[in-house]
Scaffold this motif. Structure first.
Motif, short mmCIF file in Angstrom:
data_model
loop_
_atom_site.label_atom_id
_atom_site.label_comp_id
_atom_site.label_asym_id
_atom_site.label_seq_id
_atom_site.Cartn_x
_atom_site.Cartn_y
_atom_site.Cartn_z
N ASN A 171 0.83 -1.21 0.00
CA ASN A 171 0.00 0.00 0.00
C ASN A 171 0.86 1.26 0.00
O ASN A 171 0.53 2.26 -0.64
CB ASN A 171 -0.93 0.00 1.22
CG ASN A 171 -2.16 -0.85 1.01
OD1 ASN A 171 -2.79 -0.80 -0.04
ND2 ASN A 171 -2.52 -1.66 2.00
N ALA A 172 1.98 1.20 0.71
CA ALA A 172 2.87 2.35 0.77
C ALA A 172 3.59 2.57 -0.55
O ALA A 172 3.79 3.70 -0.98
CB ALA A 172 3.89 2.15 1.90
N GLU A 173 3.98 1.49 -1.20
CA GLU A 173 4.78 1.60 -2.42
C GLU A 173 3.93 1.79 -3.68
O GLU A 173 4.39 2.39 -4.65
CB GLU A 173 5.64 0.34 -2.59
CG GLU A 173 6.71 0.21 -1.50
CD GLU A 173 7.48 -1.10 -1.59
OE1 GLU A 173 8.39 -1.26 -0.76
OE2 GLU A 173 7.17 -1.93 -2.46
N CYS A 174 2.70 1.26 -3.66
CA CYS A 174 1.87 1.28 -4.87
C CYS A 174 0.71 2.25 -4.78
O CYS A 174 0.10 2.57 -5.81
CB CYS A 174 1.28 -0.11 -5.12
SG CYS A 174 2.49 -1.43 -5.21
N GLU A 175 0.36 2.68 -3.57
CA GLU A 175 -0.87 3.38 -3.23
C GLU A 175 -2.02 2.37 -3.19
O GLU A 175 -2.12 1.49 -4.04
CB GLU A 175 -1.18 4.55 -4.18
CG GLU A 175 -0.10 5.63 -4.15
CD GLU A 175 -0.47 6.83 -5.00
OE1 GLU A 175 -1.54 6.80 -5.66
OE2 GLU A 175 0.30 7.81 -4.99
N PRO A 176 -2.87 2.46 -2.16
CA PRO A 176 -3.89 1.43 -1.91
C PRO A 176 -4.78 1.09 -3.10
O PRO A 176 -5.14 -0.07 -3.30
CB PRO A 176 -4.70 2.04 -0.76
CG PRO A 176 -3.72 2.90 -0.02
CD PRO A 176 -2.84 3.47 -1.08
N ALA A 177 -5.12 2.09 -3.93
CA ALA A 177 -6.03 1.83 -5.05
C ALA A 177 -5.43 0.89 -6.08
O ALA A 177 -6.16 0.28 -6.87
CB ALA A 177 -6.42 3.15 -5.72
#
Length: 391
Positions: A171-177
């Motif tokens: 989530n931090a590296e990709c963004e949650p969406a």
């Protein structure tokens, strides 16, 4: 003047080049009840193939209707003895795609874990649910390659990290969406092929009923029972050892033939190890850590980016997170409200997805200093800085 200024720019860019897991790994099948893991404790030896399962031999139904289980267990003084035959399909509704049946017989206690304390398998089965003979795994995942778990081709995590930390990192590296949530836990706390639980086991008991001690929901490979999260009215146990167990009163279960008494048993937890961190009892964090060589290995001390914008140290393949309410803050500051460092651009950490399954493959190795590589994005940044120096 200008030259020294450009040199400083280059050094600044070079200073933020961070380590990433090697991307030359390949998928590998998950270890069964037996087998050797890449890290953590070895698998058990009490599984054998069986021909007794009925129903589909090609695919598991998502509504749980294709599950087969046959329990032949007795219970005495906190220990289940006997065997469970299962096709390893989910027995409750699951949105996890691609699970397939394999008929096996698991003996309890598993011969590898009759003597405790003992290291629990790092990957693969640590026990079976009682209602369906569904695999229960420990906290670890087995590695997502770069872009495998995110729709924007970003994010990775290496094997040997708990599932929650892995998902948080992605989530931090990709963004949650952009995170492919179907690769992680369904509403029951399971996923992948073979389908297995890591967290919650929320469909095995009424999680919201905290009026009394939770019921027994699974049997671990050492023969001990795994109970739901509640100890008594509105309270979770505060004295669980590093394996996730304690000695205390347990309720009887007419369905599974258990009697009330005071025995050593395990509880589900909302934090790692979720199920079991080892087979206990153990008397201290140090005793737990002594079961795993990775708990003291410098090459297993890695860095993980998290959603709060910080990067934290993490002891890969070590499942000794807390003992009797004392959190292992030295090795898991991110799990123990400890101090992190500000995450630099595109920093990658570790964690994993289940091997060769619908939820991921191996990243091919642990993140030791000898096998880390620079982020491609940051290599471009350093190259751009070098161009500045040329003009």
């Amino acid at each position: 003047g200008a030259m020294s200024h450009r040199a400083l720019i280059l050094l600044a860019f070079a200073g933020v080049v961070v380590a990433q897991p090697p991307m030359n790994g390949g998928d590998r099948p998950p270890p069964p009840g037996g087998g050797t893991n890449k890290g953590g404790g070895a698998g058990g030896t009490g599984e054998s193939s069986s021909t007794e399962c009925t129903g589909s031999t090609t695919s598991c139904s998502r509504d749980g209707s294709s599950n087969f289980v046959k329990r032949s267990l007795t219970y005495s003084n906190g220990i289940f003895t006997g065997d469970v035959i299962t096709n390893q399909c989910p027995n409750k509704k699951s949105d996890t795609p691609g699970s397939s049946p394999t008929c096996v017989k698991q003996t309890f206690p598993d011969p590898s874990f009759k003597t405790t304390p003992a290291a629990a398998p790092g990957l693969g089965r640590v026990g079976l649910s009682l209602s369906g003979g569904v695999n229960v795994y420990g906290p670890m995942e087995a590695g997502f390659m770069l872009g495998q778990a995110c729709s924007n081709n970003a994010g990775d995590c290496v094997e040997g990290v708990d599932v929650a930390t892995c998902e948080n990192e992605l989530n931090a590296e990709c963004e949650p969406a952009n995170v492919k949530t179907e690769m992680f836990m369904d509403d029951c706390g399971g996923h992948a092929n073979p389908y297995h639980f890591h967290t919650d086991l929320a469909c095995e008991y009424t999680v919201t009923d905290s009026s009394a001690h939770s019921p027994v929901i699974a049997v671990m490979l050492d023969g001990r029972g795994l109970y739901g999260k509640w100890e008594s009215s509105g309270k979770t146990p505060s004295d669980l050892d590093a394996c996730g167990g304690h000695t205390g009163p347990v309720p009887a279960s007419s369905e599974y033939g258990t009697t009330a008494g005071t025995v050593y048993h395990y509880h589900m937890q909302d934090k790692p190890p979720f199920t079991v961190g080892c087979y206990g009892p153990v008397s201290s964090l140090d005793q737990c850590k002594g079961l795993y060589t990775e708990c003291s290995a410098a090459e297993n001390s890695i860095k993980i980016a998290q959603l709060d914008g910080n990067t934290y140290s993490y002891q890969q393949w070590c499942t000794c997170y807390s003992h009797s309410g004392t959190c292992n803050i030295d090795q898991y500051p991110g799990l123990c409200a400890g101090q992190g460092t500000l995450t630099v651009a595109a920093e990658s950490g570790v964690s994993g997805g289940d091997p060769a399954s619908s939820s991921g493959g191996s990243s091919g190795g642990s993140s030791s200093a000898s096998d880390l590589r620079a982020s491609p994005l940051l290599v471009v940044a350093v190259a751009a800085a070098a161009m500045l120096m040329a003009h």
